[in-house]
Each structure stands twice: as C-alpha cells, then as structure tokens.
Enzyme design. Sequence first.
Site, PDB file in Angstrom:
ATOM      1  N   GLY A  84       1.130  -1.290  -0.357  1.00  0.00           N
ATOM      2  CA  GLY A  84      -0.108  -0.139  -0.400  1.00  0.00           C
ATOM      3  C   GLY A  84       1.421   1.565  -0.121  1.00  0.00           C
ATOM      4  N   GLN A 124     -10.563   7.528  -1.541  1.00  0.00           N
ATOM      5  CA  GLN A 124     -11.429   8.154  -1.854  1.00  0.00           C
ATOM      6  C   GLN A 124     -10.981   9.163  -1.912  1.00  0.00           C
ATOM      7  OE1 GLN A 124     -15.525   7.479  -1.620  1.00  0.00           O
ATOM      8  NE2 GLN A 124     -15.404   5.695  -2.808  1.00  0.00           N
ATOM      9  N   GLU A 180     -13.060  17.994   4.965  1.00  0.00           N
ATOM     10  CA  GLU A 180     -13.556  17.358   5.730  1.00  0.00           C
ATOM     11  C   GLU A 180     -14.525  17.319   6.938  1.00  0.00           C
ATOM     12  OE1 GLU A 180     -11.152  13.636   4.660  1.00  0.00           O
ATOM     13  OE2 GLU A 180     -11.792  13.426   2.587  1.00  0.00           O
ATOM     14  N   HIS A 214     -16.961   3.890   9.138  1.00  0.00           N
ATOM     15  CA  HIS A 214     -17.569   4.787   8.483  1.00  0.00           C
ATOM     16  C   HIS A 214     -18.305   5.243   8.502  1.00  0.00           C
ATOM     17  CE1 HIS A 214     -17.086   7.725   5.000  1.00  0.00           C
ATOM     18  NE2 HIS A 214     -16.163   8.161   5.107  1.00  0.00           N
ATOM     19  N   ARG A 272     -15.984  11.398  12.925  1.00  0.00           N
ATOM     20  CA  ARG A 272     -17.005  10.146  12.319  1.00  0.00           C
ATOM     21  C   ARG A 272     -17.711   9.762  13.350  1.00  0.00           C
ATOM     22  NH1 ARG A 272     -12.680   8.155   8.212  1.00  0.00           N
ATOM     23  NH2 ARG A 272     -13.138   9.849   6.291  1.00  0.00           N
ATOM     24  N   HIS A 310     -14.234   0.717   9.089  1.00  0.00           N
ATOM     25  CA  HIS A 310     -13.622   1.166   7.924  1.00  0.00           C
ATOM     26  C   HIS A 310     -11.769   1.271   8.503  1.00  0.00           C
ATOM     27  CE1 HIS A 310     -12.340   4.300   4.887  1.00  0.00           C
ATOM     28  NE2 HIS A 310     -12.622   5.743   5.730  1.00  0.00           N
ATOM     29  N   GLU A 342      -1.343   2.139   8.615  1.00  0.00           N
ATOM     30  CA  GLU A 342      -2.559   1.195   9.086  1.00  0.00           C
ATOM     31  C   GLU A 342      -2.385   0.846  10.115  1.00  0.00           C
ATOM     32  OE1 GLU A 342      -5.620   1.030   7.580  1.00  0.00           O
ATOM     33  OE2 GLU A 342      -6.967   0.223   9.275  1.00  0.00           O
ATOM     34  N   ARG A 400     -10.080   8.906  13.980  1.00  0.00           N
ATOM     35  CA  ARG A 400      -8.858   8.951  13.367  1.00  0.00           C
ATOM     36  C   ARG A 400      -9.991  10.439  12.263  1.00  0.00           C
ATOM     37  NH1 ARG A 400      -8.877   7.802   7.686  1.00  0.00           N
ATOM     38  NH2 ARG A 400      -9.723   7.263   7.443  1.00  0.00           N
ATOM     39  N   SER A 428      -4.785   9.343   7.147  1.00  0.00           N
ATOM     40  CA  SER A 428      -3.985   7.803   7.237  1.00  0.00           C
ATOM     41  C   SER A 428      -2.587   8.079   6.023  1.00  0.00           C
ATOM     42  CB  SER A 428      -4.916   7.183   7.171  1.00  0.00           C
ATOM     43  OG  SER A 428      -6.097   7.189   6.622  1.00  0.00           O
TER      44      SER A 428
HETATM   45  C1  LIG Z   1     -13.060   2.918   0.720  1.00  0.00           C
HETATM   46  C2  LIG Z   1     -11.421   3.551   1.870  1.00  0.00           C
HETATM   47  C3  LIG Z   1     -11.494   5.220   1.604  1.00  0.00           C
HETATM   48  C4  LIG Z   1     -10.894   5.719   2.102  1.00  0.00           C
HETATM   49  N1  LIG Z   1     -10.205   6.919   1.924  1.00  0.00           N
HETATM   50  C5  LIG Z   1      -9.219   7.595   2.386  1.00  0.00           C
HETATM   51  C6  LIG Z   1      -8.962   8.819   1.756  1.00  0.00           C
HETATM   52  O1  LIG Z   1      -9.515   9.631   1.480  1.00  0.00           O
HETATM   53  N2  LIG Z   1      -7.851   9.232   2.808  1.00  0.00           N
HETATM   54  C7  LIG Z   1      -7.586   8.764   3.882  1.00  0.00           C
HETATM   55  O2  LIG Z   1      -5.910   8.901   4.279  1.00  0.00           O
HETATM   56  N3  LIG Z   1      -7.614   7.310   4.120  1.00  0.00           N
HETATM   57  C8  LIG Z   1      -8.403   7.218   3.369  1.00  0.00           C
HETATM   58  N4  LIG Z   1      -8.554   6.207   3.307  1.00  0.00           N
HETATM   59  C9  LIG Z   1      -7.578   4.618   4.609  1.00  0.00           C
HETATM   60  C10 LIG Z   1      -6.332   5.064   4.020  1.00  0.00           C
HETATM   61  O3  LIG Z   1      -6.136   4.435   2.365  1.00  0.00           O
HETATM   62  C11 LIG Z   1      -5.347   3.731   4.975  1.00  0.00           C
HETATM   63  O4  LIG Z   1      -5.900   3.866   5.928  1.00  0.00           O
HETATM   64  C12 LIG Z   1      -4.257   3.244   4.155  1.00  0.00           C
HETATM   65  O5  LIG Z   1      -4.078   3.057   3.218  1.00  0.00           O
HETATM   66  C13 LIG Z   1      -3.089   2.450   4.500  1.00  0.00           C
HETATM   67  O6  LIG Z   1      -2.078   2.434   4.144  1.00  0.00           O
HETATM   68  P1  LIG Z   1      -1.491   1.226   4.345  1.00  0.00           P
HETATM   69  O7  LIG Z   1      -0.360   1.300   3.319  1.00  0.00           O
HETATM   70  O8  LIG Z   1      -0.497   1.142   5.644  1.00  0.00           O
HETATM   71  O9  LIG Z   1      -1.932  -0.449   4.050  1.00  0.00           O
HETATM   72  P2  LIG Z   1      -2.729  -0.687   2.756  1.00  0.00           P
HETATM   73  O10 LIG Z   1      -2.987   0.020   2.014  1.00  0.00           O
HETATM   74  O11 LIG Z   1      -3.673  -1.523   2.973  1.00  0.00           O
HETATM   75  O12 LIG Z   1      -2.173  -2.146   2.391  1.00  0.00           O
HETATM   76  C14 LIG Z   1      -1.265  -2.541   2.879  1.00  0.00           C
HETATM   77  C15 LIG Z   1      -0.842  -4.331   1.982  1.00  0.00           C
HETATM   78  O13 LIG Z   1       0.022  -5.231   2.990  1.00  0.00           O
HETATM   79  C16 LIG Z   1      -0.029  -6.575   2.014  1.00  0.00           C
HETATM   80  N5  LIG Z   1      -0.535  -7.324   3.036  1.00  0.00           N
HETATM   81  C17 LIG Z   1      -1.139  -7.239   4.367  1.00  0.00           C
HETATM   82  N6  LIG Z   1      -1.008  -8.590   4.788  1.00  0.00           N
HETATM   83  C18 LIG Z   1       0.396  -9.166   4.200  1.00  0.00           C
HETATM   84  C19 LIG Z   1       1.108 -10.495   4.783  1.00  0.00           C
HETATM   85  N7  LIG Z   1      -0.058 -10.769   5.836  1.00  0.00           N
HETATM   86  N8  LIG Z   1       1.955 -10.644   3.276  1.00  0.00           N
HETATM   87  C20 LIG Z   1       1.813  -9.409   2.742  1.00  0.00           C
HETATM   88  N9  LIG Z   1       1.735  -8.455   2.306  1.00  0.00           N
HETATM   89  C21 LIG Z   1       0.118  -8.292   2.970  1.00  0.00           C
HETATM   90  C22 LIG Z   1      -1.508  -6.148   1.839  1.00  0.00           C
HETATM   91  O14 LIG Z   1      -2.336  -6.836   0.378  1.00  0.00           O
HETATM   92  C23 LIG Z   1      -1.310  -4.734   1.494  1.00  0.00           C
HETATM   93  O15 LIG Z   1      -1.112  -4.994  -0.209  1.00  0.00           O
HETATM   94  C24 LIG Z   1      -9.970   5.263   2.930  1.00  0.00           C
HETATM   95  C25 LIG Z   1      -9.890   3.508   3.494  1.00  0.00           C
HETATM   96  C26 LIG Z   1     -10.719   3.196   2.579  1.00  0.00           C
HETATM   97  C27 LIG Z   1     -10.811   1.316   2.441  1.00  0.00           C
END
Ligand SMILES: Cc1cc2nc3c(=O)[nH]c(=O)nc-3n(C[C@H](O)[C@H](O)[C@H](O)COP(=O)(O)OP(=O)(O)OC[C@H]3O[C@@H](n4cnc5c(N)ncnc54)[C@H](O)[C@@H]3O)c2cc1C
Length: 532
Positions: free
Chosen positions: A28, A61, A128, A244, A290, A351, A375, A386, A391
């Site tokens: 991510g 989004q 927001e 959410h 929220r 969420h 996250e 939050r 995030s």
């Molecule tokens: C629909 C939606 C809308 C959102 N809108 C917003 C917004 O507008 N603004 C904002 O700030 N936040 C928003 N958020 C929250 C935000 O998107 C997330 O908190 C943030 O993207 C998390 O990023 P990350 O890189 O920590 O984790 P993620 O993007 O969840 O990535 C985690 C990664 O780890 C991988 N993974 C997990 N477990 C394993 C494993 N065991 N082995 C190998 N790989 C693994 C997954 O496949 C993924 O690639 C939204 C969330 C959602 C669901």
Amino acid sequence: METDRYLIDFDTKDIEKQCYDVVIIGSGIAGVYTALEIPKDYNVLILTKETIEISNSVLAQGGIAVSLDKDDSPGLHFKDTIKAGAGLCNEESVWVLVNEAAQNIETLCEYGVEFDKEGINRLSLTREGAHSKRRIIHAGDTTGKEVCDKLVSVVRTKENVKIKERTFAVDLITEGDACKGVLAYDEDTSSYILYLSKMVICATGGFSKLYSYTTNPEVATGDGAALAYRAGAELMDLEFIQFHPTVLFHPENKSFLISEAVRGEGAYLRNVNGEKFMPQYHELAELAPRDIVSRAIFNEMQKTKSSNVYLDITFKDKEYLQKRFPKIYETCLSYGIDMSKDYIPVAPAAHYCMGGIKTDIYGRTNIKGLYACGEAACNGIHGANRLASNSLLEGLVFGRKIGFEVQSVIKKGKEPLEFNDFSVKSKRVSKAINKEEVKSEIQNIMTKYVGIIRDRGGLLYAKDKINEYYNAVKDMENHGIEDFELQNIILLSKLVVESALEREESRGAHYRMDFPETNDVKWKKNIIKSKK
Ligand SMILES: Cc1cc2nc3c(=O)[nH]c(=O)nc-3n(C[C@H](O)[C@H](O)[C@H](O)COP(=O)(O)OP(=O)(O)OC[C@H]3O[C@@H](n4cnc5c(N)ncnc54)[C@H](O)[C@@H]3O)c2cc1C
C-alpha cells in the site's frame, strides 16, 4: 515449542533462503513510499500477498490532509487532530505528522501524482468532517488510485527494489530479542521461503475484515499485527475501530464508501422518514467527527427500525456531481441510484483501525530490527479516533522517517547478518474445520457485540465465543493462506475484545453503553497487549 509462536512447523535448513538489506511487508502507500525513501544502495524486497495494486490505499477516495491554505497552519491541523483523538493522541507524533505533511506532498507531486488544481499551480482544497479548514487535497474521488498508480510506476523503475507478489508473510523469524527476517509462503509454488534481513518493515494495513461489513478489501485481515504479536511485539489501542458513517447500503453492495467529501460539499443525512437529524446530535451536524456521526446514524436506524439512512446531495446538479465525484456517481448509477435526483442509502461499516503495532516516531517497535508504518502501526497520531484523511498522510510521513533510519541501522559492508539455523516442532494436529463458516461467525460476533456500541454483557459473550474458536484452532495444522488468515483474525478478535472489555469508559470510537462517560482519571492511557 508452543503453538502460539509460529503458525507452522519447519526446519530452516530445508527452506530456500534469500538475503536483503530490508524486507517490507505490504504494497500500500506505506510500503511502496517507504521503499522509495530508502537510499538506492540498499537492496529492498517488497512482499505482498496479492498483486501489488490490491490494498486499502488504492481505494482511498477523499484525499490527504495538509495545511496549505493561507488561513491554515500545521498548528490548526494539530489542534483538529488532537481534538478528534479524544485525549489519547501522542502529541510528539502528531507534530511530526502535521509539520512534515507539506514536504511529503511535494515529493508525491515530483513523482507525478496529479492532484486537482485551482488555477495553474494551486492545489484544490476541500473540507472533511472535524477539520476546521479546507485542507484536503484530492484527485477527483479516486485519490488513492492516483497516488498508488504513480508510486508503483516509480518503484518499478528502481533497480534496488524487488517486488514479490502473491507471497504471504506468515511469521517473523526472531533470534533472542532481534528480528532476522520473514517466513513467507509463495502462493504460486505452494512453498515457503525465508527472507533474511536486518530490518523488516510491517506495512500490512489494518484489520477491518474482523467485521462483516467493512469498506476494506479482503486483504485487511490484520496479518501484520498478528505475526508481530506472536513474535513478542506490543500492540496498542486495539479497541479503537473507526466505523465510516456512510457506506453504500444496497442489496448487491454493502462495502462501497460514499466519501466524507460528499458531506464536505454539503450533503445532508436523512433518516428513512426523510428527516434531517444530525443537528440534534452535534453542532457541526453532518461534519461532526466520524464516531459521533456513526452513532447518530445507528441511533436513527434503531429508532426507525431500519437498516440504513440516506445521504441527500440532490441540490447539486448532475454535471457538478459527475465532475467532482465521478467514481461515486458512476457506482451509484450502476445500482440504479442517480445521486443528483435520488437519496443514497447508507449505513456505517468498519473502516479504519486506530490501533496496531506500537512504534515510536521512527517506526521502531520493541523488537530490534522490526519496524511498522501506515495503518499497521500505532504511534499515537490518531488517539481514540482518526481525523479524516490523516491516514494516507501517516503512510508518507512515517514511511520517510523509516527510510532515513535505514542508514543508521545498517552500515553498508559492515556486520553481515548472523543467522543460525533452527527448527520448530510443535504439537499441531490435522483438524476438519469449516474455515469459511468460522470466519463468518467471528465477523458476525464482532459486528454485533464489538461494533459501534458495546457493553459488558455483549463483550463477555463475544469473549467466550471467540475463546472457544481460539482454543479450537490453536493447535490446528495450517496449510495455506486461508488457514493463516483465519488464525490471524481469531487472534486479533480475541485481543480487540479483551481491550474493549478492559476500557470501562467511552472515548472516541470506543463507546460503552454501560460506561457512557469519558473517565480521564482512570483511562487517559493506552491499553497495550503483548505476550509477556
Ligand atoms: C474505501 C476507503 C477509502 C479511504 N479513504 C481515505 C482517504 O480519503 N484518505 C485517507 O487518508 N485515508 C483513507 N482511507 C484509509 C487509508 O486508505 C488506509 O488507512 C491506508 O491506505 C493504509 O495504507 P497502508 O499502506 O498502511 O495499508 P494498505 O493500503 O492496506 O496496504 C497493506 C498491504 O499489505 C499487504 N499485506 C497484508 N498482509 C500481508 C501479508 N500477510 N503478507 C504480505 N502482504 C500483506 C496487502 O496486500 C496490502 O498490499 C480509506 C480506506 C478505505 C478502505
């Protein structure tokens, strides 16, 4: 060996080994941006359990919070974040977040991310919930996709970064008090690989898949928090799950998010009788934090004996909505809802997880060599709740911090990684368990008793039921991703319930009907879970 340390039995002598300077779990925003921030003379592996583009990040989004307006400042962003966090934010972490936001956004722009603009150079800002200023930068209503597409295309050009898709991190390998790498399962070859490294960065996202209704994709099963816990890491603030308020409620889709930005543009919430209700609950009405909006909706749904409320933005014309919210407009329309004419049926869904692997501002955990960001981590920036759009930002700001840290932790050419082969033999047995059924039962229990509104009776019931499942699977032989994920979901559900039961007060996203007040004297502190 006890079965609560590793999910499988193995002998490292029999497993293929590969060495990297840094292994990042997760693709991510946090994982990929961190990889880009690591100097190019370090070789980096990104492991991801699905293909690289499957993550929460891609689905984001609304946008990213950053104080750019002349009326705004990091100080005001700080104040709003602290207020939303309901007394539990770590102020040092929040200062880092707000002060370093703009410089990281600049880097995103250099990577080619195209945010919406007003005029030639000025980024367009929206508002927001619980933000006192317009400070959300966005790319239409698909900000996450725009950011991830660009970051992934840049990371693919980096010779020092290897990406390994469809590879599931099962457990961390530890020796004494140090993390030495990751035991991973390659889905394509159905075999295990041991990735050895001096630094492992957990960027695995959250665990909203503990719940039946969630905006999160299938991958959000909390593997990172679970494998870190098994290895001895501390987890913090697990009881704080953000629901959410406005997720599409349609028979064919109960996970599509209707972004907060829609309320930011003036949309009203109405109950099934068509009545506006938010002003009765909070002075900021639809733009209240929220947790307050989610509880208000939950209340209205109970009062009117219905499963949803409505979001009304019919006062904006079609052209405007198509331009400002193209993805939301198109998705609603595909279910027969024209948001310029029809109210959108919505209900709250899990969420975002405020809690996770406890870290400091440099992403360090209590295990040497293990880091976390995004996250999956918890450094206290969100406290009990939050603030919207903080995030994606957290993934950037604290990913960069870890990127800097690499140079001080790993001195190139010195001190090669020491690793001694070992084997794990536990008393696991083969069990015929209907995993799909157990998973769905756990999700139902979590939704019903550990959701938006909680009380002691419900939490005790959930604890007993989840413990039954925990005991049933703890000595089960695990053979693949379905088994690993089930183990992780059950373990984390157990820890979330224990934390929610322990916190006898209401604060932020944690609402106890039997303890409706916030109790600073007893509870202005974090609940930490670890095996010790
Ligand atoms: C629909 C939606 C809308 C959102 N809108 C917003 C917004 O507008 N603004 C904002 O700030 N936040 C928003 N958020 C929250 C935000 O998107 C997330 O908190 C943030 O993207 C998390 O990023 P990350 O890189 O920590 O984790 P993620 O993007 O969840 O990535 C985690 C990664 O780890 C991988 N993974 C997990 N477990 C394993 C494993 N065991 N082995 C190998 N790989 C693994 C997954 O496949 C993924 O690639 C939204 C969330 C959602 C669901």
